[in-house]
Design a protein around this motif. Structure first.
Motif, short mmCIF file in Angstrom:
data_model
loop_
_atom_site.label_atom_id
_atom_site.label_comp_id
_atom_site.label_asym_id
_atom_site.label_seq_id
_atom_site.Cartn_x
_atom_site.Cartn_y
_atom_site.Cartn_z
N THR A 1 6.34 -23.43 11.75
CA THR A 1 7.07 -22.72 10.70
C THR A 1 6.13 -22.33 9.56
N ALA A 2 5.26 -23.26 9.17
CA ALA A 2 4.32 -22.98 8.10
C ALA A 2 3.36 -21.86 8.48
N ALA A 3 3.03 -21.76 9.77
CA ALA A 3 2.12 -20.72 10.23
C ALA A 3 2.85 -19.41 10.52
N ASP A 4 4.16 -19.37 10.22
CA ASP A 4 4.98 -18.17 10.42
C ASP A 4 4.90 -17.67 11.86
N MET A 5 5.12 -18.60 12.81
CA MET A 5 5.04 -18.26 14.22
C MET A 5 6.39 -17.97 14.85
N GLN A 6 7.39 -17.74 14.00
CA GLN A 6 8.72 -17.37 14.50
C GLN A 6 8.61 -16.08 15.31
N ALA A 7 9.18 -16.08 16.50
CA ALA A 7 8.96 -14.97 17.43
C ALA A 7 9.89 -13.79 17.20
N VAL A 8 10.97 -13.94 16.45
CA VAL A 8 11.92 -12.87 16.24
C VAL A 8 12.17 -12.68 14.75
N GLU A 9 12.68 -11.50 14.39
CA GLU A 9 12.94 -11.22 12.98
C GLU A 9 14.17 -11.96 12.47
N ASP A 10 15.23 -11.97 13.28
CA ASP A 10 16.48 -12.61 12.87
C ASP A 10 16.83 -13.72 13.86
N PRO A 11 16.54 -14.97 13.54
CA PRO A 11 16.81 -16.06 14.49
C PRO A 11 18.29 -16.30 14.75
N GLN A 12 19.17 -15.69 13.97
CA GLN A 12 20.60 -15.88 14.16
C GLN A 12 21.21 -14.83 15.09
N ASP A 13 20.42 -13.89 15.57
CA ASP A 13 20.92 -12.82 16.43
C ASP A 13 20.96 -13.28 17.89
N PRO A 14 22.15 -13.45 18.48
CA PRO A 14 22.24 -13.97 19.86
C PRO A 14 21.76 -12.99 20.92
N THR A 15 21.56 -11.73 20.55
CA THR A 15 21.09 -10.78 21.57
C THR A 15 19.67 -11.11 22.03
N TYR A 16 18.92 -11.80 21.19
CA TYR A 16 17.59 -12.21 21.61
C TYR A 16 17.67 -13.17 22.80
N SER A 17 18.72 -13.98 22.84
CA SER A 17 18.90 -14.90 23.96
C SER A 17 19.08 -14.13 25.27
N LEU A 18 19.88 -13.07 25.21
CA LEU A 18 20.11 -12.26 26.41
C LEU A 18 18.83 -11.54 26.82
N PHE A 19 18.05 -11.13 25.83
CA PHE A 19 16.76 -10.49 26.14
C PHE A 19 15.85 -11.48 26.87
N TYR A 20 15.86 -12.73 26.43
CA TYR A 20 15.02 -13.74 27.06
C TYR A 20 15.49 -14.00 28.50
N VAL A 21 16.80 -14.04 28.70
CA VAL A 21 17.32 -14.22 30.05
C VAL A 21 16.90 -13.05 30.94
N GLY A 22 16.95 -11.84 30.39
CA GLY A 22 16.50 -10.67 31.13
C GLY A 22 15.03 -10.79 31.51
N ALA A 23 14.22 -11.31 30.59
CA ALA A 23 12.80 -11.50 30.88
C ALA A 23 12.60 -12.50 32.02
#
Length: 362
Positions: A33-55
């Motif tokens: 977290t301190a290194a700002d390694m968060q992979a997405v802009e909005d961690p509360q957006d569930p569509t990223y989960s579906l994108f990961y499943v697609g990957a």
């Protein structure tokens, strides 16, 4: 040591590997977290989960195609490369940069490259397990700080359903596992039941271009977890990133894996996919990151009651899974593991005073 004692030791070893991945991810939350390694802009957006499943679906299709056309070396190179990258991320945050060259800490880079060299030249079971724990902790930590509560829960639910379908209906995870076992890469954790066991001496699986004749249905005991099963008379083969767990004895009895000798019917090793450890741990890390209630003072790690509940729930699911697997049939891992993680997390969240809708990220 009799068979019961050996299996009990293997079960304990499996639990310890899961705990190592879980605690490792919690250790990495603060530095990531301190290194700002968060992979997405909005961690509360569930569509990223579906994108990961697609990957995951795309990667699965790619791996199956690679096995079909005898391009296994591409998969081996890719997974080892990812292992080195994740190990570098982990070591760079855990170890001080004593020597810096062009802005890069030399020791973390050398340590990460050593992981890759070990996997290339001597992929014995303990090398694979160490690499798998480092890789799993890094992946779970990164996804944990990137996926808020709702996205993490959505991810676990969707992958549990996909895992069940791929194991019990389509059976394609068995085809994937067939080739992955030969590659000796950290997409699985290997837990021997004997100190004399050598993963390097385990005979290869049959050619994946000629799959054994068997009907997918329920499973057996082995899995090679990021990302199928035969009927009860034909135990299943190991699976890859998100799936069935089996033991080498059940495969040998079916004639599918001529495993090493195990006198007195003792299983040589248990195999469980790395994805089975990583996926539920994403919720553990997410809970520790996004919930402020119920914080626990534990040295070196970020932990609260909801995250602890997810850890306990995952281990309960793991014990149930292993008890079923040791009866001689392969089973999809994520339905039990993810259910345990979500159930334990919700109990822990309510215990800590978090409202149910807040715990669900709604």
């Amino acid at each position: 040591m009799n068979e019961r004692a050996r299996l009990l030791a293997a079960i304990c070893g499996t639990c310890l590997l899961f705990i190592a991945v879980q605690l490792g991810s919690l250790t990495l939350i603060e530095p990531f977290t301190a290194a700002d390694m968060q992979a997405v802009e909005d961690p509360q957006d569930p569509t990223y989960s579906l994108f990961y499943v697609g990957a995951i679906l795309v990667m699965t299709a790619f791996m199956l195609a690679a096995f079909k056309y005898n391009l296994q070396w591409i998969i081996r190179a890719l997974i080892i490369g990812v292992s080195v990258m994740l190990a570098w991320f982990v070591f760079a945050e855990l170890f001080p940069p004593l020597v810096i060259v062009d802005g890069i800490g030399l020791f973390p880079l050398v340590a990460a490259l050593a992981v890759g060299v070990g996997l290339l030249v001597y992929p014995e079971w303990y090398v694979i397990d160490v690499a798998g724990v480092v890789m799993g902790a890094g992946a779970a930590g990164l996804f944990g700080i990137s996926f808020g509560l709702l996205p993490a829960i959505v991810l676990l639910v969707v992958l549990a359903v996909y895992d069940a379908i791929s194991v019990y209906r389509t059976g394609h995870m068995l085809d994937l596992a067939e080739g992955v076992m030969d590659l000796r890469i950290p997409v699985l954790l290997v837990i021997p039941t004997s100190l004399s066991y050598s993963f390097l001496e385990t005979p290869p699986m049959p050619d994946s271009s000629e799959p054994p004749e068997q009907e997918p249905s329920e499973s057996s005991e082995q899995e090679p977890s990021e990302p199928s099963a035969p009927d009860s008379s034909e135990p299943a083969e190991p699976e890859n990133e998100t799936g069935a767990t089996v033991d080498d004895e059940s495969l040998e009895e079916d004639g599918e894996l001529p495993a090493a000798e195990h006198p007195e019917g003792v299983r040589d090793a248990l195999f469980i996919g790395l994805g089975d450890a990583v996926i539920p741990t994403i919720l553990v890390a997410s809970a520790a990151t996004f919930i402020d209630e119920g914080m626990l003072e534990v040295p070196l790690i970020t932990l609260n009651v909801p995250a602890l509940g997810a850890i306990v729930g995952t281990l309960v699911g793991l014990l149930v899974l292993l008890s079923m697997v040791l009866q001689g049939r392969a089973h999809a891992g994520l339905p039990l593991l993810n259910t345990g993680a979500i159930g334990g997390y919700l109990i822990g969240a309510l215990w800590a005073g978090v409202p149910l809708l807040t715990a669900l990220g709604l």
